[in-house]
Design an enzyme around this catalytic site. Structure first.
Site: not given
Length: 197
Positions: A62, A151
């Site tokens: 993240r 991601r």
């Protein structure tokens, strides 16, 4: 990219669904490679920016995890990355391979943080967002990109490579398998043996 803008109803800004802004919420591996190459060629901080995109993609980081990454989490000698997950995620140790090691070594400096500004302060999530968006335009990607797409790309790539859901969940730091199921649900290879000729 769609020309739709958020609508204002009763003075409240209402965000449209993601599909109004872009066709999908992940990048392909080829698009990530284009992003990394474009970052490498952009300005004097190109190597740092390319390394940030590479690490975010390879390890499903993240933005907050990438920006808070410290050298104490990285073992260049043995090729290991200790991933501290945010949002209550599971911590893990990932292997670092050649491309990541080659990208990280030149970044070593005096700061305890891996990714720093020219002033030596840690980069921020706002910086990462702007950098990825600008790099997406420089790479001539057909839609606006954002860091979390990296991601998602990690999840889809590993699912398409045949990684089992539990291992994939641990790699991404998910505590709940339902968070991981989205990646395996869209893996095209899961239907490869259906309806054979």
């Amino acid at each position: 990219m769609s020309d739709t803008a958020p609508s204002t109803v009763n003075r409240t800004l209402q965000r449209l669904p993601n599909s109004a802004y872009r066709p999908r919420e992940y990048l392909t591996e080829a698009e990530v490679n284009r992003l990394i190459e474009a970052a490498r060629k952009r300005g004097r901080n190109g190597p740092r920016d390319a390394a940030a995109i590479l690490l975010a993609y390879r390890h499903g980081l993240r933005a907050s995890e990438l920006c808070s990454l410290k050298w104490s989490q990285i073992d260049l000698r043995h090729g290991r990355l200790h991933v501290n997950r945010s949002k209550g995620g599971i911590e893990s140790v990932h292997p670092l391979h050649g491309p990541e090691l080659r990208a990280l070594r030149p970044l070593q400096g005096q700061s305890p943080y891996v990714f720093v500004t020219e002033a030596g302060t840690p980069v921020t999530t706002a910086w990462f967002l702007r950098m990825v968006q600008r790099t997406g335009k420089a790479a001539k990607l057909p839609f606006q990109v954002h860091p979390h797409m990296l991601r998602h790309c990690t999840g889809y790539k590993l699912a398409n490579d045949g990684q089992d859901t539990r291992s994939l969940a641990h790699y991404l730091g998910h505590r709940n398998l339902q968070s991981t199921a989205r990646y395996t649900a869209l893996a095209p290879d899961r239907f490869a043996k259906f309806c054979k000729d």
